[in-house]
Design an enzyme around this catalytic site. Structure first.
Site, PDB file in Angstrom:
ATOM      1  N   ASN A  48      72.467-129.274  14.290  1.00 12.64           N
ATOM      2  CA  ASN A  48      72.705-129.737  15.671  1.00 12.64           C
ATOM      3  C   ASN A  48      74.122-130.268  15.868  1.00 12.64           C
ATOM      4  OD1 ASN A  48      72.443-132.067  14.199  1.00 12.64           O
ATOM      5  ND2 ASN A  48      70.469-132.653  15.080  1.00 12.64           N
ATOM      6  N   HIS A  51      67.855-141.031  22.359  1.00  8.25           N
ATOM      7  CA  HIS A  51      68.400-140.190  21.279  1.00  8.25           C
ATOM      8  C   HIS A  51      68.042-138.715  21.502  1.00  8.25           C
ATOM      9  CE1 HIS A  51      69.157-139.961  16.650  1.00  8.25           C
ATOM     10  NE2 HIS A  51      69.712-138.969  17.299  1.00  8.25           N
TER      11      HIS A  51
HETATM   12  P1  NAI Z   1      78.832-134.734   7.850  1.00  9.77           P
HETATM   13  O1  NAI Z   1      78.207-135.147   6.569  1.00  9.77           O
HETATM   14  O2  NAI Z   1      79.278-133.335   8.018  1.00  9.77           O
HETATM   15  O3  NAI Z   1      80.075-135.683   8.181  1.00  9.77           O
HETATM   16  C1  NAI Z   1      80.056-137.059   8.002  1.00  9.77           C
HETATM   17  C2  NAI Z   1      81.473-137.509   7.730  1.00  9.77           C
HETATM   18  O4  NAI Z   1      81.480-138.940   7.644  1.00  9.77           O
HETATM   19  C3  NAI Z   1      82.013-136.985   6.383  1.00  9.77           C
HETATM   20  O5  NAI Z   1      83.273-136.395   6.578  1.00  9.77           O
HETATM   21  C4  NAI Z   1      82.088-138.230   5.512  1.00  9.77           C
HETATM   22  O6  NAI Z   1      83.144-138.181   4.588  1.00  9.77           O
HETATM   23  C5  NAI Z   1      82.303-139.302   6.562  1.00  9.77           C
HETATM   24  N1  NAI Z   1      81.946-140.642   6.077  1.00  9.77           N
HETATM   25  C6  NAI Z   1      80.876-141.019   5.330  1.00  9.77           C
HETATM   26  N2  NAI Z   1      80.934-142.342   5.093  1.00  9.77           N
HETATM   27  C7  NAI Z   1      82.057-142.790   5.694  1.00  9.77           C
HETATM   28  C8  NAI Z   1      82.663-144.064   5.780  1.00  9.77           C
HETATM   29  N3  NAI Z   1      82.124-145.131   5.169  1.00  9.77           N
HETATM   30  N4  NAI Z   1      83.801-144.179   6.480  1.00  9.77           N
HETATM   31  C9  NAI Z   1      84.363-143.080   7.079  1.00  9.77           C
HETATM   32  N5  NAI Z   1      83.838-141.855   7.016  1.00  9.77           N
HETATM   33  C10 NAI Z   1      82.691-141.719   6.332  1.00  9.77           C
HETATM   34  O7  NAI Z   1      77.768-135.110   8.960  1.00  9.77           O
HETATM   35  P2  NAI Z   1      77.687-134.626  10.467  1.00  9.77           P
HETATM   36  O8  NAI Z   1      76.811-133.443  10.575  1.00  9.77           O
HETATM   37  O9  NAI Z   1      79.049-134.566  11.025  1.00  9.77           O
HETATM   38  O10 NAI Z   1      76.892-135.857  11.111  1.00  9.77           O
HETATM   39  C11 NAI Z   1      77.432-137.164  11.103  1.00  9.77           C
HETATM   40  C12 NAI Z   1      76.382-138.166  11.522  1.00  9.77           C
HETATM   41  O11 NAI Z   1      76.066-137.971  12.899  1.00  9.77           O
HETATM   42  C13 NAI Z   1      75.038-138.023  10.803  1.00  9.77           C
HETATM   43  O12 NAI Z   1      75.028-138.676   9.556  1.00  9.77           O
HETATM   44  C14 NAI Z   1      74.090-138.639  11.779  1.00  9.77           C
HETATM   45  O13 NAI Z   1      73.979-140.024  11.551  1.00  9.77           O
HETATM   46  C15 NAI Z   1      74.740-138.407  13.131  1.00  9.77           C
HETATM   47  N6  NAI Z   1      74.036-137.380  13.900  1.00  9.77           N
HETATM   48  C16 NAI Z   1      73.511-137.731  15.116  1.00  9.77           C
HETATM   49  C17 NAI Z   1      72.808-136.828  15.852  1.00  9.77           C
HETATM   50  C18 NAI Z   1      72.268-137.191  17.188  1.00  9.77           C
HETATM   51  O14 NAI Z   1      71.376-136.510  17.691  1.00  9.77           O
HETATM   52  N7  NAI Z   1      72.773-138.225  17.838  1.00  9.77           N
HETATM   53  C19 NAI Z   1      72.532-135.469  15.353  1.00  9.77           C
HETATM   54  C20 NAI Z   1      73.250-135.150  14.123  1.00  9.77           C
HETATM   55  C21 NAI Z   1      73.918-136.099  13.414  1.00  9.77           C
END
Ligand code: NAI
Length: 351
Positions: A114, A299
């Site tokens: 997503n 959400h």
């Molecule tokens: P991803 O794993 O591709 O990217 C996450 C990024 O955050 C990575 O580049 C990682 O290095 C970075 N990161 C991790 N810990 C960190 C920190 N302490 N400080 C700075 N950067 C940090 O994940 P994606 O797919 O981009 O999703 C990110 C988040 O978005 C998910 O973990 C989820 O919580 C949220 N999400 C929300 C949705 C919604 O419906 N609102 C749907 C999909 C994801």
């Protein structure tokens, strides 16, 4: 095998829109497949009562971030048969990952399912705040026509400084989608991108506390981990530029609840938008429902009909592999073999 799922109640839409796969009634389209193979499958919604009742006898559980069944250490300890926890979506912070690792339970989510949906939602919410859309729309509904009231707080996005915190799949897609708006994009991630990636995306690296005071808009896209829990605390919220905006489609707990209310009430921040809360569903008296200048949604950003199809397909793929004793897609794994293996989470969980 006994497989249980906790998904959101779809209501009348569940019947009217069969593509609403992510709701409990339609249960990701899994029922014929699982029951056809002789497995017991229970599709549940009542997280308060049914989770503790059914988890102790389950072999696998399917959860979703949109209607999170909080799988705590205590619950894991009371579920001796549990081998697999699947997240229908992205973001497995509603699960105690360390406890799952200790009990050698595999945790997987549908990585990438997503990310476009959320990046589009973030663009929409940035524009809604900067253009002052919510009060303008409300005027129309209320039968009013007061240009001055709206225009006094309405800006162009062009030329503004946007900060992206977390440049993984969603953060990078947001950067790409912001390009035509001619903004200056800064980013922070604990893993710096390569020079080539930075150039292609047109974004410049800053440490978090350098980035915060420079931005007109900040959009959060990192996972919720023990490290990012409360990352935007009172100090950082008040270090943001006066009159700037914050968008958070990542997780509610990354922003300190009452400090955000204070920053909006004191007009330090001009607006806040996002669609993630803690807890979920947010109770009717959750302070973010009634704080000034917000453009919140429940959400929903990652659960467009297209996203639901992608995560339903991904969950089925995981279950097929699990039931056939084949390895789950590497990119989907969060916890495996007694370790937190996802790169995005592993920094916070030093195994
Ligand atoms: P991803 O794993 O591709 O990217 C996450 C990024 O955050 C990575 O580049 C990682 O290095 C970075 N990161 C991790 N810990 C960190 C920190 N302490 N400080 C700075 N950067 C940090 O994940 P994606 O797919 O981009 O999703 C990110 C988040 O978005 C998910 O973990 C989820 O919580 C949220 N999400 C929300 C949705 C919604 O419906 N609102 C749907 C999909 C994801």
């Amino acid at each position: 095998m006994k497989i249980i799922s906790f998904l959101y109640p779809g209501g009348p839409a569940a019947k009217e829109v069969p593509e609403l796969l992510g709701c409990a009634e339609n249960a990701l389209g899994l029922r014929p497949f699982l029951e056809g193979k002789g497995h017991e499958f229970l599709s549940l919604t009542d997280k308060e009562n049914d989770l503790d009742k059914y988890l102790p006898n389950a072999d696998a559980i399917i959860t979703t971030p949109f209607w999170p069944a909080y799988i705590t250490k205590e619950r894991i300890e009371k579920a001796p048969k549990l081998r697999l926890i699947l997240t229908a979506g992205v973001g497995s912070d509603h699960i105690d990952l360390a406890a799952a690792a200790d009990h050698r339970i595999t945790v997987a989510e549908i990585t990438g399912c997503n990310v476009v949906s959320v990046a589009e939602h973030a663009v929409m919410q940035i524009l809604a705040l900067v253009r002052n859309y919510m009060p303008a729309y409300k005027q129309v509904i209320d039968g009013r026509w007061d240009i001055g009231e709206i225009a006094a707080k309405s800006h162009d996005l062009e030329g503004k400084v946007v900060g992206i915190v977390g440049t993984g799949r969603i953060g990078q897609r947001l950067a790409i989608r912001l390009k035509p708006f001619d903004v200056h994009v800064l980013y922070y991630d604990f893993r710096r991108l390569s020079t080539v990636e930075e150039e292609v995306l047109g974004i410049r690296y800053n440490l978090l506390d350098e980035l915060i005071p420079k931005c007109d808009i900040i959009s959060i896209h990192c996972p919720l981990t023990p490290e990012t829990d409360g990352l935007f605390n009172r100090k950082r919220l008040f270090a943001m530029k006066k009159g700037s905006y914050l968008v958070n489609t990542a997780r509610g707990r990354i922003v300190e609840t009452m400090a955000l209310v204070e920053a909006l009430e004191k007009r330090h921040l001009a607006g806040y938008a996002g669609d993630v809360w803690y807890p979920q569903p947010a109770p009717p008296d959750h302070p973010w429902r009634h704080m000034p200048n917000h453009a919140m949604t429940p959400h929903v950003s990652g659960t467009s009909l297209e996203a639901q199809k992608r995560y339903a397909d991904g969950i089925r793929d995981c279950l097929e592999r699990f039931l056939d004793n084949r390895p789950i897609e590497r990119d989907y794994l969060i916890v495996d073999g007694g370790k937190v293996v996802s790169l995005s989470y592993s920094y916070a969980f030093k195994n």
